[in-house]
Motif scaffolding. Structure first.
Motif, short mmCIF file in Angstrom:
data_model
loop_
_atom_site.label_atom_id
_atom_site.label_comp_id
_atom_site.label_asym_id
_atom_site.label_seq_id
_atom_site.Cartn_x
_atom_site.Cartn_y
_atom_site.Cartn_z
N GLY A 124 0.79 -1.22 0.00
CA GLY A 124 0.00 0.00 0.00
C GLY A 124 0.82 1.27 0.00
O GLY A 124 0.28 2.35 -0.24
N GLN A 125 2.12 1.17 0.25
CA GLN A 125 2.98 2.35 0.26
C GLN A 125 3.36 2.72 -1.17
O GLN A 125 4.09 2.01 -1.84
CB GLN A 125 4.23 2.08 1.10
CG GLN A 125 3.93 1.68 2.53
CD GLN A 125 5.18 1.27 3.29
OE1 GLN A 125 6.29 1.54 2.86
NE2 GLN A 125 4.99 0.62 4.43
N GLY A 126 2.84 3.84 -1.64
CA GLY A 126 3.21 4.33 -2.95
C GLY A 126 2.29 3.92 -4.08
O GLY A 126 2.57 4.22 -5.23
N VAL A 127 1.19 3.22 -3.78
CA VAL A 127 0.23 2.85 -4.82
C VAL A 127 -1.17 3.26 -4.36
O VAL A 127 -1.39 3.60 -3.21
CB VAL A 127 0.25 1.33 -5.11
CG1 VAL A 127 1.63 0.90 -5.57
CG2 VAL A 127 -0.16 0.53 -3.88
N THR A 128 -2.11 3.24 -5.28
CA THR A 128 -3.49 3.55 -4.94
C THR A 128 -4.21 2.30 -4.48
O THR A 128 -3.78 1.17 -4.74
CB THR A 128 -4.22 4.15 -6.15
OG1 THR A 128 -4.28 3.16 -7.19
CG2 THR A 128 -3.50 5.39 -6.67
N VAL A 129 -5.33 2.51 -3.80
CA VAL A 129 -6.13 1.38 -3.35
C VAL A 129 -6.65 0.58 -4.54
O VAL A 129 -6.67 -0.65 -4.52
CB VAL A 129 -7.30 1.87 -2.47
CG1 VAL A 129 -8.18 0.71 -2.05
CG2 VAL A 129 -6.78 2.60 -1.25
N GLN A 130 -7.04 1.27 -5.59
CA GLN A 130 -7.59 0.59 -6.77
C GLN A 130 -6.56 -0.30 -7.44
O GLN A 130 -6.85 -1.45 -7.82
CB GLN A 130 -8.12 1.62 -7.76
CG GLN A 130 -8.84 1.00 -8.96
CD GLN A 130 -9.51 2.05 -9.83
OE1 GLN A 130 -9.43 3.24 -9.55
NE2 GLN A 130 -10.18 1.61 -10.88
N SER A 131 -5.32 0.19 -7.58
CA SER A 131 -4.28 -0.62 -8.21
C SER A 131 -3.90 -1.81 -7.34
O SER A 131 -3.62 -2.90 -7.84
CB SER A 131 -3.05 0.23 -8.51
OG SER A 131 -2.47 0.72 -7.31
N MET A 132 -3.89 -1.61 -6.01
CA MET A 132 -3.58 -2.71 -5.10
C MET A 132 -4.67 -3.77 -5.17
O MET A 132 -4.40 -4.97 -5.15
CB MET A 132 -3.43 -2.19 -3.67
CG MET A 132 -2.94 -3.24 -2.68
SD MET A 132 -2.46 -2.55 -1.08
CE MET A 132 -4.07 -2.19 -0.41
N SER A 133 -5.92 -3.33 -5.24
CA SER A 133 -7.04 -4.27 -5.34
C SER A 133 -6.95 -5.08 -6.63
O SER A 133 -7.18 -6.29 -6.63
CB SER A 133 -8.37 -3.51 -5.29
OG SER A 133 -9.46 -4.36 -5.56
N ALA A 134 -6.59 -4.42 -7.74
CA ALA A 134 -6.51 -5.12 -9.03
C ALA A 134 -5.33 -6.08 -9.09
O ALA A 134 -5.45 -7.20 -9.58
CB ALA A 134 -6.41 -4.09 -10.16
N SER A 135 -4.17 -5.67 -8.56
CA SER A 135 -2.98 -6.52 -8.65
C SER A 135 -3.07 -7.75 -7.76
O SER A 135 -2.58 -8.82 -8.11
CB SER A 135 -1.73 -5.71 -8.29
OG SER A 135 -1.79 -5.29 -6.94
#
Length: 201
Positions: free
Chosen positions: A114-125
């Protein structure tokens, strides 16, 4: 014996892999696992005189990926009865909290990612619901906040001729005020205090 190296890869010493199933369409590898020990001591009286009553169901628990494969563990919920205090309980695993769908290692990875990314990108990856990614994103920020604050405070304590700055700011359209304490030489905020009156500080 053929799953010996998979046991090493998943790094969960309390369980053994019994079977493996690859789903090419979804990119998920399912690992059917079982505890290494046959019974577990009673959590109430500590007795080892425990009778195993079979498996109630299997939990689907997300774990760290293997190569490019998302990993889901089929974890048995083993029902047991203590012969000393007659208590009934279900096997408790160290690597996953009760009633949780993610191993502790997977949860930690979500918090670090979660450090340095968005919640949406973390959810997708990570292929987790947005609400789940948001929860661990906030948990990661809280953990990082505490670490950063302690680092700034230790730096201020060791600073020669420390200079503190105090500034208040309004929240909720001016109905509530907070006070920030700054290390002016280090350029860091050390703490935020609720209120701005003398008794608050």
């Amino acid at each position: 014996m053929q799953f010996h190296y998979i046991n090493k890869l998943i790094q969960l010493p309390e369980i053994n892999v019994k079977n493996v199933f690859f789903d090419d369409k979804t990119g998920i590898v399912y690992l059917s696992v079982e505890p290494i020990q046959y019974v577990q001591p009673c959590p109430y009286c500590g007795s080892h005189d425990v009778h195993r009553d079979g498996v109630l169901y299997h939990r689907h628990v997300h774990h760290l990926p293997l190569a490019n494969w998302r990993t889901i563990l089929w974890v048995p919920a083993v029902n047991m009865e203590c012969q000393q205090c007659s208590a009934h309980f279900v096997w408790q695993y160290d690597f996953v909290p009760p009633k949780k769908r993610y191993t502790k290692a997977f949860q930690y990875q979500l918090m670090k990612q979660g450090q340095g990314v968005t919640v949406q990108s973390m959810s997708a990856s990570q292929c987790v619901p947005y609400s789940t990614a948001e929860r661990y994103f906030k948990n990661g920020l809280q953990a990082e906040r505490k670490h950063t604050q302690m680092t700034c405070i230790q730096d201020a304590i060791q600073r020669h001729q420390l200079v503190l700055g105090i500034d208040d700011f309004a929240v909720r359209k001016g109905h509530t005020y907070n006070t920030g304490i700054h290390d002016l030489k280090g350029g860091n905020m050390l703490d935020i205090i609720s209120g701005r009156k003398q008794e608050d500080l």
